[in-house]
Scaffold this motif. Structure first.
Motif, PDB file in Angstrom:
ATOM      1  N   SER A 310       1.924  12.306 -10.163  1.00 36.12           N
ATOM      2  CA  SER A 310       2.122  10.716  -9.460  1.00 36.12           C
ATOM      3  C   SER A 310       1.105   9.857  -9.932  1.00 36.12           C
ATOM      4  O   SER A 310       0.894   8.670  -9.326  1.00 36.12           O
ATOM      5  N   ARG A 311       0.232  10.120 -11.029  1.00 39.81           N
ATOM      6  CA  ARG A 311      -0.686   9.302 -11.580  1.00 39.81           C
ATOM      7  C   ARG A 311      -1.712   8.398 -10.477  1.00 39.81           C
ATOM      8  O   ARG A 311      -1.315   7.213 -10.289  1.00 39.81           O
ATOM      9  N   GLY A 312      -2.521   9.076  -9.669  1.00 31.90           N
ATOM     10  CA  GLY A 312      -3.442   8.559  -8.713  1.00 31.90           C
ATOM     11  C   GLY A 312      -4.308   7.436  -9.444  1.00 31.90           C
ATOM     12  O   GLY A 312      -4.097   7.191 -10.526  1.00 31.90           O
ATOM     13  N   PRO A 313      -5.198   6.790  -8.740  1.00 34.46           N
ATOM     14  CA  PRO A 313      -5.500   6.956  -7.359  1.00 34.46           C
ATOM     15  C   PRO A 313      -4.370   6.478  -6.201  1.00 34.46           C
ATOM     16  O   PRO A 313      -3.417   5.671  -6.605  1.00 34.46           O
ATOM     17  N   VAL A 314      -4.990   6.825  -5.066  1.00 38.80           N
ATOM     18  CA  VAL A 314      -3.858   6.356  -3.746  1.00 38.80           C
ATOM     19  C   VAL A 314      -4.117   4.780  -3.684  1.00 38.80           C
ATOM     20  O   VAL A 314      -5.282   4.520  -3.554  1.00 38.80           O
ATOM     21  N   LEU A 315      -3.104   3.856  -3.480  1.00 41.70           N
ATOM     22  CA  LEU A 315      -3.381   2.579  -3.495  1.00 41.70           C
ATOM     23  C   LEU A 315      -2.690   1.968  -1.779  1.00 41.70           C
ATOM     24  O   LEU A 315      -2.683   0.675  -1.846  1.00 41.70           O
ATOM     25  N   SER A 316      -2.574   2.826  -1.122  1.00 39.39           N
ATOM     26  CA  SER A 316      -1.848   2.618   0.215  1.00 39.39           C
ATOM     27  C   SER A 316      -2.386   3.635   1.077  1.00 39.39           C
ATOM     28  O   SER A 316      -2.892   4.766   0.783  1.00 39.39           O
ATOM     29  N   LEU A 326       4.496  16.727   3.812  1.00 41.90           N
ATOM     30  CA  LEU A 326       4.599  15.880   2.710  1.00 41.90           C
ATOM     31  C   LEU A 326       3.862  14.602   3.037  1.00 41.90           C
ATOM     32  O   LEU A 326       3.729  14.320   4.043  1.00 41.90           O
ATOM     33  N   LEU A 327       3.360  14.014   2.009  1.00 46.76           N
ATOM     34  CA  LEU A 327       2.284  12.778   2.152  1.00 46.76           C
ATOM     35  C   LEU A 327       3.324  11.752   1.094  1.00 46.76           C
ATOM     36  O   LEU A 327       3.690  12.088  -0.150  1.00 46.76           O
ATOM     37  N   ALA A 328       3.602  10.649   1.655  1.00 47.42           N
ATOM     38  CA  ALA A 328       3.988   9.467   0.693  1.00 47.42           C
ATOM     39  C   ALA A 328       3.060   8.423   0.586  1.00 47.42           C
ATOM     40  O   ALA A 328       2.147   8.171   1.541  1.00 47.42           O
ATOM     41  N   GLY A 334       4.073   3.500  -8.816  1.00 52.32           N
ATOM     42  CA  GLY A 334       5.179   3.260  -7.872  1.00 52.32           C
ATOM     43  C   GLY A 334       5.050   4.312  -6.565  1.00 52.32           C
ATOM     44  O   GLY A 334       3.859   4.437  -6.208  1.00 52.32           O
ATOM     45  N   LEU A 335       6.175   4.360  -6.002  1.00 55.16           N
ATOM     46  CA  LEU A 335       6.128   5.231  -4.743  1.00 55.16           C
ATOM     47  C   LEU A 335       6.104   6.538  -5.063  1.00 55.16           C
ATOM     48  O   LEU A 335       6.953   7.049  -5.734  1.00 55.16           O
ATOM     49  N   ALA A 336       4.750   7.179  -4.373  1.00 57.90           N
ATOM     50  CA  ALA A 336       4.650   8.719  -5.054  1.00 57.90           C
ATOM     51  C   ALA A 336       4.771   9.620  -3.805  1.00 57.90           C
ATOM     52  O   ALA A 336       4.802   9.060  -2.679  1.00 57.90           O
ATOM     53  N   TRP A 337       4.483  10.891  -4.007  1.00 54.45           N
ATOM     54  CA  TRP A 337       4.697  11.944  -3.200  1.00 54.45           C
ATOM     55  C   TRP A 337       3.739  12.932  -3.648  1.00 54.45           C
ATOM     56  O   TRP A 337       3.565  13.312  -4.811  1.00 54.45           O
ATOM     57  N   LEU A 338       3.651  13.835  -2.420  1.00 54.23           N
ATOM     58  CA  LEU A 338       2.567  14.883  -2.312  1.00 54.23           C
ATOM     59  C   LEU A 338       3.039  16.072  -1.708  1.00 54.23           C
ATOM     60  O   LEU A 338       3.118  15.912  -0.416  1.00 54.23           O
ATOM     61  N   ASP A 339       3.556  17.331  -1.979  1.00 59.02           N
ATOM     62  CA  ASP A 339       3.908  18.353  -1.302  1.00 59.02           C
ATOM     63  C   ASP A 339       2.522  19.155  -0.869  1.00 59.02           C
ATOM     64  O   ASP A 339       1.885  19.624  -1.851  1.00 59.02           O
ATOM     65  N   LEU A 340       2.342  19.280   0.424  1.00 60.21           N
ATOM     66  CA  LEU A 340       0.891  19.555   0.751  1.00 60.21           C
ATOM     67  C   LEU A 340       1.084  21.233   0.577  1.00 60.21           C
ATOM     68  O   LEU A 340      -0.016  21.868   0.641  1.00 60.21           O
ATOM     69  N   GLU A 341       2.437  22.068   0.616  1.00 60.40           N
ATOM     70  CA  GLU A 341       2.253  23.387   0.423  1.00 60.40           C
ATOM     71  C   GLU A 341       2.285  23.756  -0.852  1.00 60.40           C
ATOM     72  O   GLU A 341       1.520  24.741  -1.150  1.00 60.40           O
ATOM     73  N   VAL A 347       6.598  10.636  -8.572  1.00 60.29           N
ATOM     74  CA  VAL A 347       6.964   9.470  -8.415  1.00 60.29           C
ATOM     75  C   VAL A 347       8.465   9.452  -7.988  1.00 60.29           C
ATOM     76  O   VAL A 347       9.200   9.612  -8.858  1.00 60.29           O
ATOM     77  N   TRP A 348       8.767   8.925  -6.752  1.00 56.83           N
ATOM     78  CA  TRP A 348      10.101   8.587  -6.498  1.00 56.83           C
ATOM     79  C   TRP A 348      10.777   7.516  -7.069  1.00 56.83           C
ATOM     80  O   TRP A 348      11.747   7.493  -7.751  1.00 56.83           O
ATOM     81  N   VAL A 349       9.865   6.342  -6.975  1.00 55.14           N
ATOM     82  CA  VAL A 349      10.631   5.041  -7.608  1.00 55.14           C
ATOM     83  C   VAL A 349       9.537   4.372  -8.216  1.00 55.14           C
ATOM     84  O   VAL A 349       8.231   4.312  -7.793  1.00 55.14           O
ATOM     85  N   ALA A 350       9.739   4.000  -9.542  1.00 59.40           N
ATOM     86  CA  ALA A 350       8.698   3.186 -10.287  1.00 59.40           C
ATOM     87  C   ALA A 350       8.808   1.852  -9.994  1.00 59.40           C
ATOM     88  O   ALA A 350       9.502   1.326  -9.154  1.00 59.40           O
ATOM     89  N   GLN A 351       7.993   1.006 -10.771  1.00 58.57           N
ATOM     90  CA  GLN A 351       8.078  -0.527 -10.560  1.00 58.57           C
ATOM     91  C   GLN A 351       9.605  -0.870 -10.815  1.00 58.57           C
ATOM     92  O   GLN A 351      10.140  -0.255 -11.495  1.00 58.57           O
ATOM     93  N   PRO A 352       9.946  -1.992 -10.744  1.00 56.15           N
ATOM     94  CA  PRO A 352       9.293  -3.243 -10.065  1.00 56.15           C
ATOM     95  C   PRO A 352       9.098  -3.434  -8.694  1.00 56.15           C
ATOM     96  O   PRO A 352       8.551  -4.414  -8.176  1.00 56.15           O
ATOM     97  N   LEU A 353       9.432  -2.396  -7.832  1.00 59.01           N
ATOM     98  CA  LEU A 353       9.474  -2.669  -6.338  1.00 59.01           C
ATOM     99  C   LEU A 353       7.832  -2.709  -6.088  1.00 59.01           C
ATOM    100  O   LEU A 353       7.098  -1.836  -6.759  1.00 59.01           O
ATOM    101  N   ARG A 354       7.390  -3.340  -5.109  1.00 59.66           N
ATOM    102  CA  ARG A 354       6.044  -3.393  -4.681  1.00 59.66           C
ATOM    103  C   ARG A 354       5.833  -2.472  -3.357  1.00 59.66           C
ATOM    104  O   ARG A 354       6.446  -2.600  -2.113  1.00 59.66           O
TER     105      ARG A 354
END
Length: 618
Positions: A310-316, A326-328, A334-341, A347-354
């Protein structure tokens, strides 16, 4: 009978050494008042009352033992004689602070264990908050498990605690709440934590609006942990975190982070039992479990996960989904995710969304923001993490979404705030279909920026040794001005400018590009961020919830910007300024206004050598 002085002497002889020291050197008023408040809270709970008495006597004895080392106080010594002893005043202040902390932590523990101040009830679609006619409310923070919010007026320092269901004011809050950089509310709505760079932090009882603790250091509440009777705090600058056991007042370190780091860790509380914490910093997430065994609070590091995909760091903020499995979050990609288990991430959705602003709708859905598309204003979508679809959401056009993780939706504008927990959605669309217009728009913007870069590049020589003062007032801009080069900005947009000659020097000799950190705090108004420098700078931006429309970079030597996924970053020229009274700032401001038009200039911060800046706030 005895003479008055003789009786007094006999009475003082009956006092313990601890009591004599307390009379000779009384506790500060805030400690005494806090003790009385706490005694009222535990009055009906005999075990809690007895435990508090034991802890209090133990700390008072420690005060005496520590501060009278090397001194002899006999049974017959009078209070005046004790007062005349060379007792270290600094020692007394330190011990009194320890007593105040004990009282504050025990008070916080009692308040966190109480039922919700008001029950949490469904609110429906976001509606304007109008608490008993309060006018101009422009920001709000909600309690996760109660029908309570703290709301305030932008720029005026006014804030109130509000019953959301009844629309009634529960209490008027101290002005420091309205002027704080960060405001957090306990899950049950009974405690408010505030912190700011310009004033002391504080803990406030929401129902009465009273400050019950104001620590001397930079203490901030990072997470409430009522399930285990604890609280997570940060102290000072940097990522260091400590867990305070609210039954004993004792603290233990949770997270240290790299030595010398000034980065701020991102924290999320996950569903238990046991209580769990996720702590993210610099591309890693550490998962902790907390469990109480009687009087002992046990903390265990469960695992460390690396955000390699997901190419950190966490920006939100970290948004827990699927019952905390799960963490979003927003990442540079873009919009990233991490499965804690499993530890899988991506990354679910890349740019251009903010995606710097995320609001939780349910255990499987997030409300996200898309940038301005050809002047039509920001759009909101519900992203379904299971079906991987985007459903357009209908929200007030002028409102800016605030990040949230508790299912409440808070939207803000200048002088208005909306709160709800439901949103009207259109039919869901596949990611490819929903994002197609934005991909076309992004390509158009890239071409336009390239053309503008050829037209507006300005050359400026290195600064002279002496800065010539500017006139008291600069002439107004010419009336005949070309249309702004940025797409139409939302109403109320402010321009915030940061200028340096260079980044702050570090221990790395010969470092060609120095980093400058910028933290963007939640604000009720959209912003354009302007970054200016002479030397090459790596601008490292952390967005804590601001609505950033664009970033304009003006630097004599090439600079870079990181940390704002999906936000347009434009190089507008080579003008730089770090003093607001200099002619250079006038030239920079004129250049910026070619892009922003008549948008209000909200702030300017400048230093010759800069390391970190904070922009925005409530």
């Amino acid at each position: 009978m005895c003479a008055l002085s003789g009786c007094s002497r006999l009475q003082e002889a009956a006092l313990t050494v601890d009591e004599k020291l307390l009379r000779a050197h009384p506790l500060p008023a805030e400690v005494t008042v806090g003790q009385q408040r706490l005694q009222t809270l535990v009055a009906a709970d005999k075990p809690a009352r007895d435990e508090l008495d034991r802890q209090w006597q133990e700390r008072v004895a420690l005060r005496t033992m520590t501060c009278t080392q090397g001194l002899s106080i006999s049974r017959w010594a009078s209070v005046d004689e004790v007062r005349g002893l060379p007792i270290d005043k600094a020692c007394l202040r330190e011990q009194d602070q320890g007593l105040q902390e004990l009282v504050a932590y025990r008070t916080l523990g009692r308040l966190l264990q109480a039922p919700p101040l008001r029950p949490r009830v469904p609110l429906g679609k976001p509606a304007l908050l109008n608490a008993q006619g309060q006018v101009g409310l422009s920001w709000a923070v909600t309690a996760a498990q109660a029908g309570v919010a703290v709301a305030g007026t932008w720029g005026q320092g006014k804030a109130v605690a509000v019953d959301l269901a009844a629309g009634q004011v529960l209490s008027d809050l101290p002005r420091q709440v309205g002027g704080a950089d960060e405001v957090t509310v306990s899950p049950n709505g009974r405690v408010i934590g505030v912190s700011a760079s310009s004033q002391p932090s504080a803990l406030i009882a929401a129902e009465q609006g009273d400050v019950f603790w104001q620590p001397a250091d930079e203490t901030r509440v990072r997470a409430w942990l009522p399930d285990v009777g604890a609280v997570l705090l940060s102290r000072g600058k940097g990522p260091q975190l400590v867990v305070v056991d609210l039954t004993t007042g004792k603290s233990q370190p949770l997270f240290e982070g790299p030595k010398g780091s000034s980065s701020v860790a991102t924290v999320a509380v996950l569903d238990g039992p046991p209580s769990r914490l996720a702590v993210a910093l610099d591309g890693t997430v550490q998962l902790y479990a907390l469990q109480r065994q009687g009087q002992k609070l046990e903390i265990r590091l469960v695992k460390t996960l690396v955000l390699n995909n997901s190419r950190g760091p966490v920006l939100s903020p970290l948004v827990p989904l699927r019952g905390g499995r799960l963490l979003a979050f927003a990442s540079p990609s873009g919009l990233a995710w991490l499965d804690l288990e499993s530890g899988d991430n991506g990354v679910w959705v890349a740019q251009p969304l903010r995606f710097g602003v995320l609001a939780k709708l349910s255990e499987r859905a997030l409300l996200v923001v898309a940038p301005d598309l050809r002047g039509s204003g920001p759009r909101h979508f519900s992203f379904d993490v299971e079906d991987q679809t985007l459903a357009p959401a209908t929200l007030p056009a002028e409102a800016a979404l605030q990040s949230s993780t508790d299912g409440r939706l808070v939207l803000r504008s200048y002088g208005k705030v909306w709160i709800g927990d439901a949103v009207a959605l259109d039919a869901p669309q596949s990611l490819q279909s929903a994002l197609a217009p934005y991909e076309d728009w992004r390509l158009e913007q890239q071409v336009a920026r390239a053309v503008r870069g050829l037209q507006t590049d300005e050359i400026q020589p290195a600064p002279a040794a002496v800065t010539v003062p500017a006139p008291a007032a600069w002439p107004a801009a010419a009336a005949a001005r070309a249309a702004p080069l940025l797409p139409r900005l939302p109403a109320g947009t402010q321009v915030h400018t940061i200028g340096v000659y260079e980044g702050e020097r570090s221990a790395s000799v010969g470092q060609p590009v120095r980093a400058v950190r910028v933290v963007l705090r939640p604000s009720p108004r959209p912003m354009v961020l302007v970054l200016s420098s002479y030397e090459a700078v790596s601008w490292q931006v952390t967005n804590l919830g601001a609505q950033v429309e664009a970033v304009l970079v003006s630097s004599y030597n090439p600079s870079t910007v990181s940390g704002l996924a999906g936000v347009s970053v434009q190089q507008i020229g080579r003008v730089y300024a770090y003093e607001a009274t200099s002619p250079d700032y006038k030239r920079l401001r004129d250049l910026v206004e070619r892009y922003t038009g008549t948008a209000e200039h909200g702030s300017f911060q400048g230093r010759y050598s800069g390391a970190s800046f904070s922009v925005g706030g409530r």
